[in-house]
Design a protein around this motif. Structure first.
Motif, PDB file in Angstrom:
ATOM      1  N   LEU A   1       1.190  12.589  -2.904  1.00  0.00           N
ATOM      2  CA  LEU A   1       0.470  12.005  -4.034  1.00  0.00           C
ATOM      3  C   LEU A   1       0.359  10.489  -3.927  1.00  0.00           C
ATOM      4  CD1 LEU A   1       1.934  14.045  -7.053  1.00  0.00           C
ATOM      5  CD2 LEU A   1      -0.283  14.342  -5.925  1.00  0.00           C
ATOM      6  N   SER A   2       0.780   9.913  -2.812  1.00  0.00           N
ATOM      7  CA  SER A   2       0.745   8.456  -2.658  1.00  0.00           C
ATOM      8  C   SER A   2      -0.688   7.967  -2.508  1.00  0.00           C
ATOM      9  CB  SER A   2       1.576   8.028  -1.457  1.00  0.00           C
ATOM     10  OG  SER A   2       1.004   8.526  -0.255  1.00  0.00           O
ATOM     11  N   HIS A   3      -0.874   6.676  -2.750  1.00  0.00           N
ATOM     12  CA  HIS A   3      -2.213   6.097  -2.702  1.00  0.00           C
ATOM     13  C   HIS A   3      -2.893   6.288  -1.346  1.00  0.00           C
ATOM     14  CE1 HIS A   3      -5.459   3.148  -3.277  1.00  0.00           C
ATOM     15  NE2 HIS A   3      -5.247   3.304  -4.569  1.00  0.00           N
TER      16      HIS A   3
ATOM     17  N   ARG B   1      -9.074   7.526   1.701  1.00  0.00           N
ATOM     18  CA  ARG B   1      -9.880   8.240   2.693  1.00  0.00           C
ATOM     19  C   ARG B   1      -9.195   8.306   4.060  1.00  0.00           C
ATOM     20  NH1 ARG B   1     -16.354   7.330   1.650  1.00  0.00           N
ATOM     21  NH2 ARG B   1     -16.295   7.691  -0.592  1.00  0.00           N
ATOM     22  N   ASP B   2      -7.883   8.512   4.030  1.00  0.00           N
ATOM     23  CA  ASP B   2      -7.090   8.637   5.262  1.00  0.00           C
ATOM     24  C   ASP B   2      -7.266   7.438   6.184  1.00  0.00           C
ATOM     25  OD1 ASP B   2      -6.157  11.163   4.460  1.00  0.00           O
ATOM     26  OD2 ASP B   2      -7.940  12.130   5.268  1.00  0.00           O
TER      27      ASP B   2
ATOM     28  N   GLN C   1      -2.209  -2.532   2.684  1.00  0.00           N
ATOM     29  CA  GLN C   1      -1.350  -1.403   3.056  1.00  0.00           C
ATOM     30  C   GLN C   1      -1.567  -0.996   4.514  1.00  0.00           C
ATOM     31  OE1 GLN C   1       0.880  -0.373   0.326  1.00  0.00           O
ATOM     32  NE2 GLN C   1      -0.381   1.215  -0.587  1.00  0.00           N
ATOM     33  N   GLN C   2      -2.832  -0.994   4.955  1.00  0.00           N
ATOM     34  CA  GLN C   2      -3.100  -0.613   6.341  1.00  0.00           C
ATOM     35  C   GLN C   2      -2.393  -1.555   7.313  1.00  0.00           C
ATOM     36  OE1 GLN C   2      -4.369   2.315   6.593  1.00  0.00           O
ATOM     37  NE2 GLN C   2      -4.579   2.135   4.372  1.00  0.00           N
ATOM     38  N   VAL C   3      -2.434  -2.845   7.006  1.00  0.00           N
ATOM     39  CA  VAL C   3      -1.799  -3.836   7.875  1.00  0.00           C
ATOM     40  C   VAL C   3      -0.287  -3.639   7.883  1.00  0.00           C
ATOM     41  CG1 VAL C   3      -1.363  -6.299   8.202  1.00  0.00           C
ATOM     42  CG2 VAL C   3      -3.675  -5.493   7.657  1.00  0.00           C
TER      43      VAL C   3
ATOM     44  N   LEU D   1      -8.164   4.340  10.901  1.00  0.00           N
ATOM     45  CA  LEU D   1      -8.242   2.973  11.387  1.00  0.00           C
ATOM     46  C   LEU D   1      -7.107   2.597  12.325  1.00  0.00           C
ATOM     47  CD1 LEU D   1      -9.333   1.063   8.151  1.00  0.00           C
ATOM     48  CD2 LEU D   1     -10.770   2.024   9.954  1.00  0.00           C
ATOM     49  N   SER D   2      -5.931   3.185  12.121  1.00  0.00           N
ATOM     50  CA  SER D   2      -4.764   2.763  12.904  1.00  0.00           C
ATOM     51  C   SER D   2      -4.144   3.870  13.734  1.00  0.00           C
ATOM     52  CB  SER D   2      -3.694   2.175  11.963  1.00  0.00           C
ATOM     53  OG  SER D   2      -4.206   1.055  11.265  1.00  0.00           O
TER      54      SER D   2
END
Length: 366
Positions: A101-103, A109-110, A80-82, A115-116
């Motif tokens: 309420l999304s994952h 942990r934000d 997801q982060q990518v 990270l991005s």
């Protein structure tokens, strides 16, 4: 919960001969034995994500979702982060449309921010995915709209197909890309009334999980165009996701696609039968009713510790598993668990579910 409590719970569940919620637990020896008899272990393993069962899995997922490519990830959080980073870089807009309420907002942990450097724009406060009108009415631009199908923490709820098409169109009109958090997309197609490929075709990128719904060991895939796949492989490496070998998880994912994917529609149908039977339990609430997927929320008017204790007692005494993992809700005295209808529950008709609920209630304080 202490380590001893977890071990006691796991032992009780493994010994159960009747299971209402969830799959039948398997020991590590059983998982290994199942892998040993599989055709997927006949050839060479993968090396740093290339070749062997990992490549076969990526090609299989791309075929199912109708995308140019798919890239294996050790975790969905990393995938997801990518995907969100890719969207921000391509649009030049670091704001991401996310449900509160999304994952990513609740369980990661934000990471999208830490990270991005991305920023969340809340799409709606309603316990459902946003509507087209809500996206069109956002007071600031977003680079990517993320839609979680189903929205798990709102009760595993899905939009209708027409609602989904409309919200995607609204995002496109606003200049945003669309990413699907499809951790449980496999089981969402009966409610949407469309194939996996038709759903994925609405989006620029789609993430799917291999241990949710399919019963794999772990892992996920990010699917989309070839450009995304090249980017995903580079950032998977940067995130530390290029493990030397990942074939065990890939093998169990392939086995899940073989064995569980064809059964999910039956699980979804039977979830409606199970939910209707449980709705008749005094004080019970089902959400959504009827269920949209193979899982749904069951609420009962007891504290969570009483319900968890009752489930454990029933399992240890009668080798029957009702439903565990109860959590206290916002309403005092009401607790909730997710009931997941899988293979073992197909053996239970409505009368059997009602009988099981009655036996469970005998372990609760009167």
């Amino acid at each position: 919960m202490t380590g001893t409590d977890r071990e006691r719970l796991a032992a009780a569940r493994r010994d159960c001969t009747v299971i209402l919620s969830g799959p039948r637990p398997r020991s590590m020896a059983e998982v290994l034995a199942g892998m040993a008899g599989s055709r997927y272990v006949d050839g060479p393993p993968d090396t740093y994500g290339d070749g062997g069962p990992v490549t076969e899995l990526e090609e299989r997922v791309a075929g199912l979702l109708g995308t140019e490519a798919a890239v294996y990830f050790p975790t969905g959080t990393m995938a997801q982060q990518v995907a969100l980073r890719f969207g921000a870089e391509r649009t030049g807009t670091p704001a991401v449309g996310l449900h509160p309420l999304s994952h990513p907002m609740v369980h990661e942990r934000d990471a999208y921010a830490a990270l991005s450097g991305l920023r969340a724009v809340r799409t709606t406060t309603a316990p459902r995915n946003p509507t087209a009108e809500e996206i069109a009415g956002l007071d600031e631009p977003i680079g990517t709209l993320m839609l979680e199908l189903p929205l798990r923490d709102a009760g595993l709820v899905l939009p209708s197909w027409d609602e989904l098409v409309a919200v995607v169109a609204a995002a496109r009109a606003a200049g945003a890309r669309v990413h699907l958090d499809g951790a449980r997309l496999w089981e969402s197609t009966p409610h949407l009334g469309r194939s996996l490929a038709e759903v994925a075709a609405l989006a620029d990128s789609t993430y799917v999980s291999f241990y949710k719904s399919l019963g794999g060991m772990s892992g996920a895939a990010l699917a989309g165009p070839a450009e995304l796949a090249r980017y995903a492989r580079a950032w998977r490496h940067r995130h530390g996701g290029n493990l030397y070998q990942q074939w065990p998880a890939a093998v169990t994912a392939l086995q899940g696609l073989d064995a569980e994917l064809p059964r999910l529609a039956a699980y979804v149908r039977h979830a409606r039968t199970v939910a209707a039977a449980l709705a008749a339990v005094p004080g019970a609430r089902i959400h959504p009713e009827p269920p949209h997927t193979q899982a749904f929320q069951l609420w009962l008017p007891h504290p969570a510790d009483e319900l968890n204790r009752a489930n454990l007692e029933l399992a240890e005494r009668d080798r029957v598993w009702f439903a565990g993992g109860w959590r206290d809700g916002a309403v005092p005295g009401m607790a909730m668990t997710e009931v997941t209808v899988a293979g073992p529950a197909l053996d239970l008709d409505a009368a059997a579910v009602a009988d099981l609920a009655g036996r469970f209630r005998t372990h609760l304080p009167s």
